[in-house]
Structures are given as C-alpha cells and as structure tokens.
Design a protein around this motif. Structure first.
Motif, PDB file in Angstrom:
ATOM      1  N   HIS A  45      54.022   1.327  31.750  1.00 29.02           N
ATOM      2  CA  HIS A  45      54.164   2.396  32.891  1.00 29.02           C
ATOM      3  C   HIS A  45      53.329   2.539  33.346  1.00 29.02           C
ATOM      4  O   HIS A  45      53.382   3.109  34.737  1.00 29.02           O
ATOM      5  N   TYR A  46      52.232   1.330  33.372  1.00 33.02           N
ATOM      6  CA  TYR A  46      51.479   0.922  34.235  1.00 33.02           C
ATOM      7  C   TYR A  46      52.064   0.626  35.680  1.00 33.02           C
ATOM      8  O   TYR A  46      51.139   0.671  37.084  1.00 33.02           O
TER       9      TYR A  46
ATOM     10  N   ARG B  82      54.612   3.366  37.681  1.00 30.46           N
ATOM     11  CA  ARG B  82      53.137   3.527  38.304  1.00 30.46           C
ATOM     12  C   ARG B  82      52.524   3.928  39.288  1.00 30.46           C
ATOM     13  O   ARG B  82      51.646   4.211  40.546  1.00 30.46           O
TER      14      ARG B  82
ATOM     15  N   THR C  76      52.779   0.161  27.764  1.00 29.64           N
ATOM     16  CA  THR C  76      51.596   1.080  28.417  1.00 29.64           C
ATOM     17  C   THR C  76      51.266   0.175  29.564  1.00 29.64           C
ATOM     18  O   THR C  76      51.915   1.032  30.917  1.00 29.64           O
TER      19      THR C  76
END
Length: 293
Positions: free
Chosen positions: A178-179, A182, A175
């Motif tokens: 992923h952040y 982004r 996670t």
C-alpha cells in the motif's frame, strides 16, 4: 447523472439496470440448499452446492468486470468513492456481527451450558458427568448421553502458531504494498502483493493439513459435540474468509500489473486491504480463544 464540467468525471454515476443481483442471489440459494442437504447426508446436496458456487462465482466475475470497466472508464467520481467506502465499512461491520455470534456461542457453551449440565439439577439425568470444558478431563464423558465419539482437543502448537505468523506477515507485506502504491512505486507494490497472495495460499494449505490431522489422528469432527461444532464453525468460516480475501488480493494484483489504480485513486485496493486486515484480527481472536483457552 450530473457532471461537473464538459468531459469531466460525472458528479454521480447511476449504472443501468442489471441482472447480476438476482443471478447472484439465485447462485447463493443453490449453495445454501446444497449445503443444508449435504450436511444431512443427501448425496445430491454436494452437487447442488458446487453448482451454486460455480454459478455465483461466474456472476461475480461478470459483475466485477463491468464495475472495473466503469471505474477505468472514468465514471467513478468522489461521490461513488464515498459510496464504496461506506458500503465496505458496513459490510465489514456485518462480518464482525457474524463472527461475534459464533464467539458468543462458544462463550455460552463454556460459561453456561456445560456448567448447567453438571449442576445439581441435572445430576439425576446425567450421573457421572463432570462440567469441565471440553468434557474430556479424567473421569469425564464426551457428552452426557454418551453419543459423541471420544476425541482429542487441539492446542496452539505448532500449526495454528505457524498460521498466525503467516497471517501477521501477510498484513505487513500488504501494508508495504500500500505504501509503495501511494509512492507510485508500482513494481514494488506488485511484488509485495504477490508475496501477500502466496502467504494467504500458504495459510489455507496449512489449515487444510491441520483439518486432515484432526479428522484422522485426533478424531475431532463437526460431530464432536459443542466443542467440535464451534471449533469448525469458527475456524472453517474464517478459512473461507481467508480464501475470499486471497482471491480479492489476487485480482487486485492482476489489476495492478495491468496499470490500474493510481497513487491518489485506488479504493479497490484499499477495500481489499481493509478486508484482509479484518481477517487478520479475527484470526488473532480465534488463536487466543479457541486454541489457547
């Protein structure tokens, strides 16, 4: 193939005819044929299994390579992105049904089959059998007909608990990767992805050691009645899914290092994360139902 403008991304991309689907199916045929014969003690089965597995992996490598080239070539627009999202969603749904069948088999054995064997109706057929899961309580037999070798059950401490911590931690690091992607922090995303891959490898290593311990010290095998078969089917297939998910994350990490994916366009990354989080959730169910209950 429609385009939304001169030199723009196609509105929808239709790939050319491909040999990959039939070749992948042929590889899986040899995998299933070999596995079915191997488990029935035919020596040639294992060679057939590994041949089919190698064939299948080579086909997938070529297939995915072409898909990556198409994606990086700018052929995939919004409609293709939607197609991939729906495809991955239905694939994960099919996996939910797959594991649901094995969880149901475990529940049926515990709630119906074992109690039925110890009922009054079967008392003449199986005298002395006690309907206590997994039929290893004091005074009970390993099987009504006495054809299962004595074995010991496995609890949650400590290897399954360690593996639970590893998988939960991998979900956190994934996670964070992923952040980072982004936010266009590619180096951080790559670092967290490598940590996630290493955690997946660690899980498989611990599970391999656990299987060795079960076979050599607890005498718990696939042939250990319904307990052994459901245990290894659930945990074994989950381990296979962890292996596949780890490979997906590994290739995604290598693509990140090559500069693939952007903050706005990275479904290949997202699809792998969906799959990994699904694997995490399945393990939590296994940890509670198989090891604690």
């Amino acid at each position: 193939m429609r385009t939304s403008g001169q030199g723009a991304t196609p509105y929808y991309f239709v790939p050319s005819e491909s040999r990959h689907p039939i070749m992948a199916a042929a590889g899986l045929f040899f995998v299933m044929l070999g596995a079915s014969q191997w488990i029935n003690s035919y020596e040639w089965g294992k060679y057939c299994f590994f041949f089919g597995l190698l064939w299948w992996l080579l086909v997938l490598f070529q297939w995915f390579k072409e898909a990556i080239q198409e994606s990086e070539g700018g052929f995939y627009g919004h409609k293709i992105d939607l197609s991939y999202r729906w495809s991955m969603s239905w694939f994960i749904f099919s996996e939910v049904m797959f594991f649901g069948a094995f969880f149901t088999a475990l529940w049926w054995a515990r709630a119906h089959s074992v109690p039925a064997l110890g009922s009054l109706d079967n008392s003449l057929l199986w005298p002395g059998f006690k309907a206590i899961w997994p039929s290893l309580a004091a005074g009970a037999t390993a099987s009504p007909a006495g054809i299962v070798e004595p074995f010991q059950t496995v609890g949650p401490f400590w290897l399954p608990t360690i593996n639970t911590a590893l998988l939960l931690t991998s979900g956190v690091t994934l996670t964070m990767a992923h952040y980072a992607l982004r936010a266009s922090h590619r180096r951080k995303a790559v670092a967290f992805m490598w940590v996630t891959v290493l955690l997946g490898i660690s899980f498989l290593t611990v599970q391999g050691y656990e299987y060795y311990h079960l076979y050599t010290e607890l005498n718990l095998k696939m042939t250990s009645g319904i307990y052994g078969s459901t245990f290894f089917m659930l945990t074994g297939f989950h381990g296979f899914h962890v292996f596949v998910g780890m490979l997906m994350l590994l290739f995604i990490t290598l693509r990140l290092q090559k500069g693939h994916f952007t903050a706005d366009k990275h479904f290949g990354f997202e699809g792998a994360t969906w799959y990994w989080h699904f694997v995490d959730v399945v393990w939590l169910g296994l940890y509670v139902v198989v090891y604690w209950m």
